[in-house]
Write a protein that holds these residues in place. Sequence first.
Motif, PDB file in Angstrom:
ATOM      1  N   THR B 137      42.891  33.254  33.147  1.00 50.17           N
ATOM      2  CA  THR B 137      41.621  33.902  32.820  1.00 50.17           C
ATOM      3  C   THR B 137      41.148  34.744  34.003  1.00 50.17           C
ATOM      4  O   THR B 137      40.762  35.902  33.833  1.00 50.17           O
ATOM      5  N   ASP B 138      41.206  34.164  35.205  1.00 48.27           N
ATOM      6  CA  ASP B 138      40.847  34.919  36.410  1.00 48.27           C
ATOM      7  C   ASP B 138      41.705  36.184  36.522  1.00 48.27           C
ATOM      8  O   ASP B 138      41.204  37.273  36.807  1.00 48.27           O
ATOM      9  N   VAL B 140      43.375  37.919  34.264  1.00 51.35           N
ATOM     10  CA  VAL B 140      43.090  38.928  33.243  1.00 51.35           C
ATOM     11  C   VAL B 140      41.754  39.611  33.557  1.00 51.35           C
ATOM     12  O   VAL B 140      41.610  40.829  33.399  1.00 51.35           O
ATOM     13  N   GLN B 141      40.784  38.841  34.053  1.00 48.76           N
ATOM     14  CA  GLN B 141      39.503  39.451  34.428  1.00 48.76           C
ATOM     15  C   GLN B 141      39.659  40.390  35.629  1.00 48.76           C
ATOM     16  O   GLN B 141      39.071  41.465  35.667  1.00 48.76           O
ATOM     17  N   ARG B 143      42.343  42.049  36.379  1.00 47.96           N
ATOM     18  CA  ARG B 143      43.035  43.225  35.863  1.00 47.96           C
ATOM     19  C   ARG B 143      42.044  44.144  35.152  1.00 47.96           C
ATOM     20  O   ARG B 143      42.021  45.357  35.406  1.00 47.96           O
TER      21      ARG B 143
END
Lengths: 435, 435
Positions: B137-138, B140-141, B143
């Motif tokens: 999640t970190d 993808v955030q 990115r």
Amino acid sequence: MDSTSATEASFPRIIIVGGGFGGLAAARALSKAPARVLLIDKTNHHVFQPLLYQVATSVLSPEHIAAPIRHVLHRQTNVTVLQATVTGVDVGKKVCLVDGVPLPLPYDYLVLATGVRHSYFGHNEYAEYAPGLKTLTDAVQFRNKILGAFEICERTPTPQDHLELLTFVVVGGGPTGVELAGAIAELARQTLAAEFRRFDPASLKLILVEAGPRILPSFAESLAAAATAKLTKLGVEVRTGAPVEKVDAEGVIVRGERIRTRNVFWAAGVKGSPAAHWLGVEADRAGRAKVLADCSVPAHPEIFVVGDTACLEEGGKPLPGVAQVAIQQGRYVGRLIAGRLKGEPAPPAFKYFDKGNLATVGRNFAVMEAFGIRTAGLFAKLVWAFVHIQFLVLTSSRIGTLFRWSWKLLTRQRLARLIIEPESPRDARSQPVHS
Amino acid sequence: MDSTSATEASFPRIIIVGGGFGGLAAARALSKAPARVLLIDKTNHHVFQPLLYQVATSVLSPEHIAAPIRHVLHRQTNVTVLQATVTGVDVGKKVCLVDGVPLPLPYDYLVLATGVRHSYFGHNEYAEYAPGLKTLTDAVQFRNKILGAFEICERTPTPQDHLELLTFVVVGGGPTGVELAGAIAELARQTLAAEFRRFDPASLKLILVEAGPRILPSFAESLAAAATAKLTKLGVEVRTGAPVEKVDAEGVIVRGERIRTRNVFWAAGVKGSPAAHWLGVEADRAGRAKVLADCSVPAHPEIFVVGDTACLEEGGKPLPGVAQVAIQQGRYVGRLIAGRLKGEPAPPAFKYFDKGNLATVGRNFAVMEAFGIRTAGLFAKLVWAFVHIQFLVLTSSRIGTLFRWSWKLLTRQRLARLIIEPESPRDARSQPVHS
């Protein structure tokens, strides 16, 4: 890095809204035109919508079916790509209004290729319980929801909860609904079957409901029957003549019968994006802008609408909302504008070249109707795979997709089975730690 | 599908919390043990944290560095995997409390491998502006944030906004910070450079700040100097002896100087997860549970803590928070428990076998310190690539990662450059359409 020369600065401005099949085809057809092309899309990527269901069911990764639009077009120096949301068009002033961009953007030519969204036939409250599948965000949320249902079953010991969690209802018997239902069945019965200890994922109940008399109405009846047989074999209950009367937190009501479920997926209908509304032109019942034979809108020869959000009739019937129509219309309009800039005479009316229909059910079966050939089975599946690989815009996506498909065929593994929460729990970061 | 036989039902229960390197190694080491192993993780996947920065910078997809835990362990029939959040441990009653599971889960043996989270040294308010990189999640955030900054620049004409958007500050000069800074530099200067029309992505300002006297403190000084030189060549400004004094909406204050930026990434420090707090045992300053020589906690020979969240000293120094320590401790504890179940004598104390240190900067450079060899450059990079490929848990991930790395090397393309919004705008679905 604004390297616009004095000549270029006088080139006409073409705004294309939407980076789907139609918008991308239009931009590419303008590659040699003396014009300043601006392509605007809400997202930073072109997505191959026909394979979204494979992301939703963990076969492919988002990266396989999507490509950054600015990368796809980066060699085409007359194109600028913006990730932004168009909020309206002023056809009098010839400008687009764009969210986050202070000044309206002027155009000499405008191509709207903004696609469709889901239609809940006047029941927008269904959207919360029955999401549809149009974007990568949708696909990732579907994936989280499907995989999450199994995870909850494994950790909750109460079988009455399992019933709701393990019932999956797909609404709509078109290609999207059929492919999605088949893929969920395979995911549960083949890939996940051996991986849970406390319940059996293969015990899921999967129902495909269609209001019309049969599934796949755009295909011949014999092919629809073959697809139904294949779905049934995969364990999908196909209910036709079964209109959905309600969708709520508890499930769906289908022809008077309540089906309790937490998993309803909507593949039943679409409506045009607000393009017609922006332009103030006539729309059909599905909200699609009615266009003239050259895809322009009445009284505005400089404005074109292409793809799903356009309504163009051929032989008294509106063209279907499929990728091929969008690609061919986009290319047609791009060439038309390029020709007009060169002072060429107007081309003949747009004519759709129908390459046929394909839909797949499970890993070794598809139905196909093309050039007079009707067939169901493995051969159609091979054609399906070949055609879909071909339409991926990047070579790297093709290689990656081929690898994933081969791997799944050999091992039945689905590699993209990740639940990625959209947000990290903030408290987990700031929670005090004993020291 | 609960196929537990009468014998199996009497097997001791082992709960492993955490499916990272430590937890997975412990579960695998118990593969032949007569035990009922329950592995609980918050997510459904094991993630290879050392490569998260490559997801954040669009080289790899989440699927390359993560694998569903239940898939990794599906052949090991004595393991049940739960995706759930453990909220506490009652060491007296020997039960784990699990969110969403109504009854506490009993154990005979407990292995806590819950890792670390970011430490903002008492300033948790920094978290909002300076996210860290520990989960998919970190990543993808990250990115979305990095790619989003470039997209905003392309659509906003005001250069004063560009300055804030194009300044990237990475806090922390350990391997994570160094690798991340190098990767952001390459992304902007090599991959994106030719794809924007209105500004130059290569004009970004990239600053790596480190409070200590030099970067890579776990490496020899000569290697840190080589890495600094390489970072500088890539356009990263390396500031050492530069403690961060504040992080807020406007940027950071570093040694009295305000740097205006919207992109601060935190790679500066970690603290143990609440394991020590759950158990009520002594923790070190970073919140890690102090364990005995066999990784058990004082007075509880049935409870073990392994990996990043454990503090075990060897030669007067706590072992570093790296994958190798977690893997070796997890395997040690799994074997120890398996041995105890068989009535074998206790093994000798845990001994860490140090395989060395690696960190990479850019595509053809790494620093390496292993078995007395110290080297910087291409050779170290090849070793780095080999080692990292080896530690991916699935064969398919290895193939996919090798392909992506080769492709990037050949074409400089980064294929995973997608901004995937976590939520679809709800209004876009329910907006009325003109008809």
